[in-house]
Each structure stands twice: as structure tokens, then as C-alpha cells.
Design an enzyme around this catalytic site. Structure first.
Site, PDB file in Angstrom:
ATOM      1  N   ALA A  33       0.834  -1.204   0.000  1.00 36.58           N
ATOM      2  CA  ALA A  33       0.000   0.000   0.000  1.00 36.58           C
ATOM      3  C   ALA A  33       0.872   1.259   0.000  1.00 36.58           C
ATOM      4  CB  ALA A  33      -0.914   0.002   1.233  1.00 36.58           C
ATOM      5  N   ASP A  34       0.493   2.249  -0.805  1.00 37.05           N
ATOM      6  CA  ASP A  34       1.196   3.532  -0.740  1.00 37.05           C
ATOM      7  C   ASP A  34       0.337   4.513   0.066  1.00 37.05           C
ATOM      8  OD1 ASP A  34      -0.830   4.465  -2.405  1.00 37.05           O
ATOM      9  OD2 ASP A  34       0.403   4.433  -4.216  1.00 37.05           O
ATOM     10  N   SER A  35       0.801   5.770   0.171  1.00 32.39           N
ATOM     11  CA  SER A  35       0.110   6.716   1.056  1.00 32.39           C
ATOM     12  C   SER A  35      -1.324   6.977   0.603  1.00 32.39           C
ATOM     13  CB  SER A  35       0.888   8.027   1.150  1.00 32.39           C
ATOM     14  OG  SER A  35       1.040   8.598  -0.130  1.00 32.39           O
ATOM     15  N   ASP A  89      -3.205   4.801  -1.012  1.00 32.57           N
ATOM     16  CA  ASP A  89      -3.982   3.605  -0.640  1.00 32.57           C
ATOM     17  C   ASP A  89      -4.421   3.684   0.817  1.00 32.57           C
ATOM     18  OD1 ASP A  89      -3.764   2.204  -3.111  1.00 32.57           O
ATOM     19  OD2 ASP A  89      -1.718   1.610  -2.594  1.00 32.57           O
ATOM     20  N   ILE A  90      -3.480   4.065   1.682  1.00 37.82           N
ATOM     21  CA  ILE A  90      -3.790   4.152   3.117  1.00 37.82           C
ATOM     22  C   ILE A  90      -4.898   5.182   3.345  1.00 37.82           C
ATOM     23  CG2 ILE A  90      -2.885   4.738   5.408  1.00 37.82           C
ATOM     24  CD1 ILE A  90      -1.702   2.143   4.417  1.00 37.82           C
TER      25      ILE A  90
END
Lengths: 251, 85
Positions: free
Chosen positions: B39-41, B43-44
Site C-alpha cells: 500500500a502507498d500513502s 492507498d492508506i
């Protein structure tokens, strides 16, 4: 005016759409089949929406709202989640004001008012609108900037700062949400023929037109056409860009 | 009313599976969002947004310590219990 139905099933919210350029943008999107949300601080928000609904046969909603009021903006977009299939598909940040003055005479209220509506208003609306767009993996945001935001203009330091800021804002958001199918662009009009330019003396108008290679003021439809393009399927690979609608005044 | 942890866990896993486009067998309470699922930022941020909507809670931006699916479930359970008191 394109009537290709390309925006059928979509909802478009245009701020500052009760009259002027914003209203024309809303009409052009309605002509392509989009449902329209007219958001404006003016009382005519609802009546303009109704007129557009009658003329173009699309669903319409009208809300009197101040885009600088974060609570009010959130309330509006919360309500639209229920009324617009989870949220609007298209947002056009068009609401804008001017408080022109030379910098040395420009007081803080003139600065705050212009930055508030033109830049903070766009931030507040975009922040709310972008969530459902991310969820849908689809959306278009168009910010109405100005070539003044790129070239500057004496007497408009606040306006230029707000419009330049809006361009930088557009590019940053475009980078953030590009991977989620949301395109963000800006349209930068030059001199557009409005009641304001009509009121100028012949001499002043001629002076202004010396700067415009095509030799005329732009029409409201020239701006609306660019917005329509950026909201339609024909521009799906365009994001983070500034389309100048200025008759070549800035190249 | 006691918050049913299993139900919350199932819902959280549903959301993670759908958003991160992974198969269900890859998501357990021990699964770490960033390290295991990539997950990237954004996604979070998107997962937080989905959790907020699904459970009608507010998750602060600076909430740290939520690294795994299980952490998220625990956080949501705590939030719901506090809200229910």
C-alpha cells in the site's frame, strides 16, 4: 453547442454558476447530458438551476452556498452523496471575485476576500468532491484560473496570486489522484467579453486588444467550450494542464 | 452493546481485499498493509476513508500504530466502544 450525450448519467457541480461564465459552463455541460448542480452565493442559484433544467431537460439542483465556509461546503457535498449517485462526477471551480488595487493600497481584507473565494473555496470544494471520485475511480475537476495567474497584472496582486495558486493546486492534485482515474486541469481565460469589458471606454478597449493577436475579446462560450472538452471523454489522457483561452495574448 | 469483533474484522478484510485488489487468502489479521500488500500513502488514505464510512467513525490523520489489518480492527473496535459508552 455539443449535444452528443457524452455526459449522460454524470453529475456536474459548477460553483459560481448562478450567472455569467459559470452559468454558461453549466449550460454547456447540461447540453451534453450531465445533471447539473448550481452552487452559488447568490440567491439565483435555485432559479438558474431550474431554468437550465427546463431548457436542456436534465436533472438539476440549486444550492445557495458560500464556498469559503468549510462546514457549509461539507454539508452540501454530504447531501449530494445521496442525490447524485454517490457524489458528483465533475467539479468546476469557477466561483471567483476581484478586489483590484495597487499593492501599496491593498489592505488585508481585499487580500483575504480574493484568496478566500478563489483559492480556499476551490480547495474546500475539491477536497469534498474528490472522495467519491476516488471511490468511483473516475472524475473530472476543472479549475477556472486566469492568464493573469501566469503573467501577473498591475493592480491585481491578490487576484494573480489566487489564480497562480489555483494552477499549482491543480497540478498537485492531478498528481495525487491521477492513479485513481481523476483528471484535474485548469482553464486560463484572457480578456473575455462581459458586462465589465463592455463598460470600458472605446479607447481602453482598443489598448487592451493591441495585446491580443486574434484582435477580439473572447466570448463566454470560448471558455465554456474548453471546460466542456476537459469534462468529456475526448480529454481522458489530459491532466495537470492549463488550457489558455486568451486569443494568443500569452504564448 | 458489545461490539462484535469478528464482524468488524470481516468487514475490514472485505474492504482491504477490494481496495488493494488482492485475493482473500492473502489478507489475515497479521497482514501488514504497506510491507505485505504494497500500500502507498494514497492507498492508506483511501482505506481510512472507507473505514470511516463503513463504521461511521472518524480516524485522525496522525493515527500511528496501525500497520496491520489486525491493528486497524483493534482501533475500530476501540473507537466504536468509546462511542457506545
Amino acid at each position: 453547442m455539443l449535444r452528443d450525450g457524452a455526459l449522460a448519467g454524470k453529475w456536474a457541480l459548477v460553483t459560481g454558476a448562478a450567472r455569467g461564465i459559470g452559468r454558461r459552463i453549466a449550460e454547456v455541460l447540461a447540453a451534453r447530458g450531465a445533471g447539473i448542480v448550481v452552487a452559488d452565493v447568490m440567491d439565483e442559484a435555485e432559479s438558474t438551476a431550474a431554468e437550465i433544467g427546463n431548457e436542456y431537460g436534465v436533472n438539476v439542483l440549486g444550492y445557495k452556498v458560500n464556498v469559503t465556509d468549510g462546514e457549509a461546503v461539507k454539508g452540501l457535498f454530504d447531501e449530494l452523496k445521496g442525490k447524485c449517485d454517490g457524489g458528483v462526477d465533475i467539479l468546476v471551480n469557477n466561483a471567483g471575485i476581484t478586489r483590484d488595487n495597487l499593492l501599496i493600497r491593498m489592505d488585508e481584507t481585499d487580500w483575504d476576500a480574493v484568496l478566500g473565494v478563489n483559492l480556499k473555496g476551490a480547495y474546500l470544494c475539491t477536497r469534498q468532491a474528490v472522495r467519491p471520485m476516488i471511490k468511483k475511480r473516475s472524475g473530472r475537476i476543472v479549475n477556472i484560473a486566469s492568464i493573469i495567474g501566469m503573467m501577473g497584472n498591475a493592480g491585481q496582486a491578490n487576484y494573480a496570486a489566487s489564480k497562480g495558486g489555483l494552477i499549482a493546486f491543480s497540478k498537485s492534485v492531478a498528481k495525487e489522484v491521477g492513479p485513481r482515474g481523476v483528471n484535474v486541469n485548469a482553464v486560463a481565460p484572457g480578456y473575455i467579453r462581459t458586462a465589465m469589458t463592455d463598460a470600458l471606454s472605446e479607447e481602453v478597449r482598443e489598448q487592451m486588444l493591441l495585446l491580443v493577436p486574434v484582435g477580439r475579446f473572447g466570448e463566454v462560450d470560448d471558455v465554456a467550450g474548453a471546460v466542456s472538452f476537459l469534462c468529456g471523454p475526448e480529454s481522458s489522457y489530459i491532466t495537470g494542464q492549463v488550457i489558455r483561452v486568451c486569443g494568443g495574448m500569452l504564448m | 452493546m458489545a461490539v462484535k469483533k469478528e464482524e468488524i474484522q470481516k468487514k475490514v478484510i472485505d474492504i482491504v481485499v477490494e481496495r488493494m485488489e488482492v485475493t482473500r487468502d492473502r489478507v489475515t489479521p497479521e497482514t501488514r498493509l504497506i510491507e505485505d500488500l504494497g500500500a502507498d500513502s494514497l492507498d492508506i488514505a483511501e482505506l481510512v476513508m472507507e473505514f470511516e464510512e463503513a463504521f461511521d467513525i472518524s480516524i485522525p490523520d496522525d493515527e500511528e500504530g496501525v500497520r496491520s489489518v489486525g491493528d486497524a480492527v483493534d482501533f475500530i473496535v476501540k473507537q466504536l466502544e468509546e462511542a457506545g459508552e
